[in-house]
Design a protein around this motif. Structure first.
Motif, short mmCIF file in Angstrom:
data_model
loop_
_atom_site.label_atom_id
_atom_site.label_comp_id
_atom_site.label_asym_id
_atom_site.label_seq_id
_atom_site.Cartn_x
_atom_site.Cartn_y
_atom_site.Cartn_z
N ARG A 8 0.97 -1.18 -0.14
CA ARG A 8 0.10 -0.07 -0.08
C ARG A 8 0.70 1.20 -0.07
NH1 ARG A 8 -2.29 -2.74 4.49
NH2 ARG A 8 -4.27 -3.96 3.63
N GLU A 9 0.50 2.36 -0.51
CA GLU A 9 1.27 3.37 -0.53
C GLU A 9 1.54 3.80 0.79
OE1 GLU A 9 0.60 7.92 -2.70
OE2 GLU A 9 -0.15 6.14 -3.67
N ASP A 10 2.86 4.30 0.93
CA ASP A 10 3.29 4.83 2.12
C ASP A 10 3.40 3.86 3.10
OD1 ASP A 10 3.32 7.22 0.84
OD2 ASP A 10 1.38 7.82 1.71
N GLN A 11 3.18 2.45 2.88
CA GLN A 11 3.34 1.38 3.91
C GLN A 11 4.87 1.35 4.38
OE1 GLN A 11 1.29 -2.23 2.99
NE2 GLN A 11 2.49 -3.33 4.41
N GLU A 12 5.82 1.17 3.28
CA GLU A 12 7.28 0.88 3.30
C GLU A 12 7.80 2.46 3.94
OE1 GLU A 12 9.26 -1.50 3.13
OE2 GLU A 12 7.30 -2.53 3.17
N PRO A 13 8.87 2.26 4.78
CA PRO A 13 9.82 3.66 5.25
C PRO A 13 10.13 4.55 3.94
CG PRO A 13 10.47 1.93 6.22
CD PRO A 13 9.83 1.21 5.33
N ALA A 14 9.44 5.58 3.98
CA ALA A 14 10.44 6.81 3.01
C ALA A 14 11.72 6.78 3.21
CB ALA A 14 9.61 8.04 3.43
N LEU A 15 12.40 7.24 2.36
CA LEU A 15 13.88 7.43 2.20
C LEU A 15 14.33 9.01 1.93
CD1 LEU A 15 16.72 5.97 2.07
CD2 LEU A 15 16.23 5.61 -0.45
N ILE A 16 14.71 9.42 2.81
CA ILE A 16 15.36 10.79 2.66
C ILE A 16 16.86 10.77 2.40
CG2 ILE A 16 16.02 12.93 3.61
CD1 ILE A 16 13.66 12.37 5.53
N VAL A 17 17.45 11.18 1.30
CA VAL A 17 18.93 11.01 0.98
C VAL A 17 19.44 12.53 1.02
CG1 VAL A 17 20.73 10.21 -0.46
CG2 VAL A 17 18.72 8.93 -0.37
N ILE A 80 17.03 20.16 4.50
CA ILE A 80 16.33 18.93 3.89
C ILE A 80 15.62 17.83 4.85
CG2 ILE A 80 18.31 17.63 3.49
CD1 ILE A 80 17.10 15.96 1.12
N ILE A 81 16.40 17.55 5.99
CA ILE A 81 15.99 16.46 6.83
C ILE A 81 14.84 17.17 7.65
CG2 ILE A 81 16.39 15.03 8.77
CD1 ILE A 81 19.29 14.74 7.39
N PRO A 82 14.74 18.16 8.26
CA PRO A 82 13.66 18.74 9.11
C PRO A 82 12.36 18.96 8.16
CG PRO A 82 15.27 20.25 9.15
CD PRO A 82 16.02 19.24 8.50
N ASP A 83 12.74 19.73 6.95
CA ASP A 83 11.61 20.01 5.92
C ASP A 83 10.97 18.43 5.72
OD1 ASP A 83 12.06 22.47 6.20
OD2 ASP A 83 12.92 22.62 4.19
N ALA A 84 11.73 17.59 5.38
CA ALA A 84 11.36 16.26 4.69
C ALA A 84 10.49 15.61 5.88
CB ALA A 84 12.46 15.37 4.23
N LEU A 85 10.98 15.60 7.08
CA LEU A 85 10.36 14.80 8.13
C LEU A 85 8.86 15.69 8.35
CD1 LEU A 85 13.06 14.06 10.68
CD2 LEU A 85 12.03 12.58 9.38
N ASP A 86 9.06 16.95 8.33
CA ASP A 86 7.65 17.78 8.47
C ASP A 86 6.67 17.37 7.54
OD1 ASP A 86 8.47 19.19 10.65
OD2 ASP A 86 9.13 20.95 9.73
N TYR A 87 7.13 17.34 6.16
CA TYR A 87 6.22 16.73 5.33
C TYR A 87 5.74 15.57 5.27
CZ TYR A 87 4.84 15.42 0.34
OH TYR A 87 4.28 14.89 -0.75
N LEU A 88 6.70 14.41 5.62
CA LEU A 88 6.27 13.08 5.89
C LEU A 88 5.38 12.94 6.89
CD1 LEU A 88 9.72 11.15 5.38
CD2 LEU A 88 7.92 11.17 3.69
N ILE A 89 5.30 13.65 7.93
CA ILE A 89 4.42 13.34 9.42
C ILE A 89 3.19 14.20 8.78
CG2 ILE A 89 3.91 14.37 11.46
CD1 ILE A 89 7.30 14.30 12.02
N HIS A 90 3.28 15.21 8.17
CA HIS A 90 1.87 15.76 7.70
C HIS A 90 1.11 15.04 6.66
CE1 HIS A 90 -0.87 19.05 6.56
NE2 HIS A 90 -0.34 18.58 5.19
N HIS A 91 2.06 14.01 5.96
CA HIS A 91 1.27 12.78 5.05
C HIS A 91 1.25 11.85 5.70
CE1 HIS A 91 2.16 16.44 2.24
NE2 HIS A 91 1.05 15.94 1.53
N ASN A 92 1.15 11.67 7.06
CA ASN A 92 0.89 10.45 7.67
C ASN A 92 1.95 9.31 7.41
OD1 ASN A 92 -1.42 11.44 9.05
ND2 ASN A 92 -2.51 11.13 7.20
#
Length: 187
Positions: A8-17, A80-92
């Protein structure tokens, strides 16, 4: 019977590089196997594009059109890391793997909202509260802040915040606070 799974979409861990040089390409390939949401920045997007790897989001300081049409370009506000984490958390999103030069103390602020694993230069860092147990081979290096340790089993002290597993089997750590503690393991 097929060994493939329906994801399912967003089931696997996202990847921030944030730094593709912080992890061997083979490990990055393993992280990409389940088609996670891939987040890059101005410094890492070219690595993915050159390897023809799908990128979902680029946190950037400039507005660029990329050859992959689906890429969202989002301006960097904090990094990148705090912005990406904020985005990921906002998108569940529930979990994320971060490839960067070193884990940052500021990541602890996000641990209650998203499961974070940092991969950096041969180490895997996890953020744990209260207690940690894991089966490890003898001689595995473990890094944990000594000031947070209440007790430990199966580890021998080798240096400040450095330990080594004494034998094959489970090692146990218990912490003296409710804070998240960053534990590093050799990969």
């Amino acid at each position: 019977m097929s060994s493939h799974h329906i994801i399912r979409e967003d089931q696997e861990p996202a990847l921030i590089v944030a730094s593709y040089e912080a992890l061997d390409e083979e490990y990055i390939g393993q992280l990409l196997e389940w088609s996670p949401t891939v987040i890059a920045n101005d410094d890492t997007v070219d690595f993915f594009l050159a390897a023809d790897i799908k990128v979902d989001i680029v946190f950037s300081r400039k507005e660029i059109t990329y050859p992959q049409e689906q890429i969202k370009n989002i301006p960097i506000k904090k990094g990148i890391i705090p912005d990406a984490l904020d985005y990921l958390i906002h998108h569940n999103h529930k979990a994320v793997n971060i490839v960067c030069d070193a884990p940052d103390e500021a990541l602890k602020a996000y641990c209650a909202a998203i499961n974070i694993v940092v991969l950096s230069h041969g180490m895997r860092y996890v953020y744990i509260r209260h207690r940690y147990e894991k089966w490890k081979e003898a001689g595995a290096r473990i890094s944990v802040p000594e000031n947070h340790l209440k007790s430990l089993v199966g580890l021998k002290h080798t240096s400040p915040n450095g330990f080594i597993t004494e034998q094959d089997g489970f090692m146990y750590l218990e912490f003296n606070s409710d804070e998240y503690v960053c534990i590093g393991e050799e990969i």
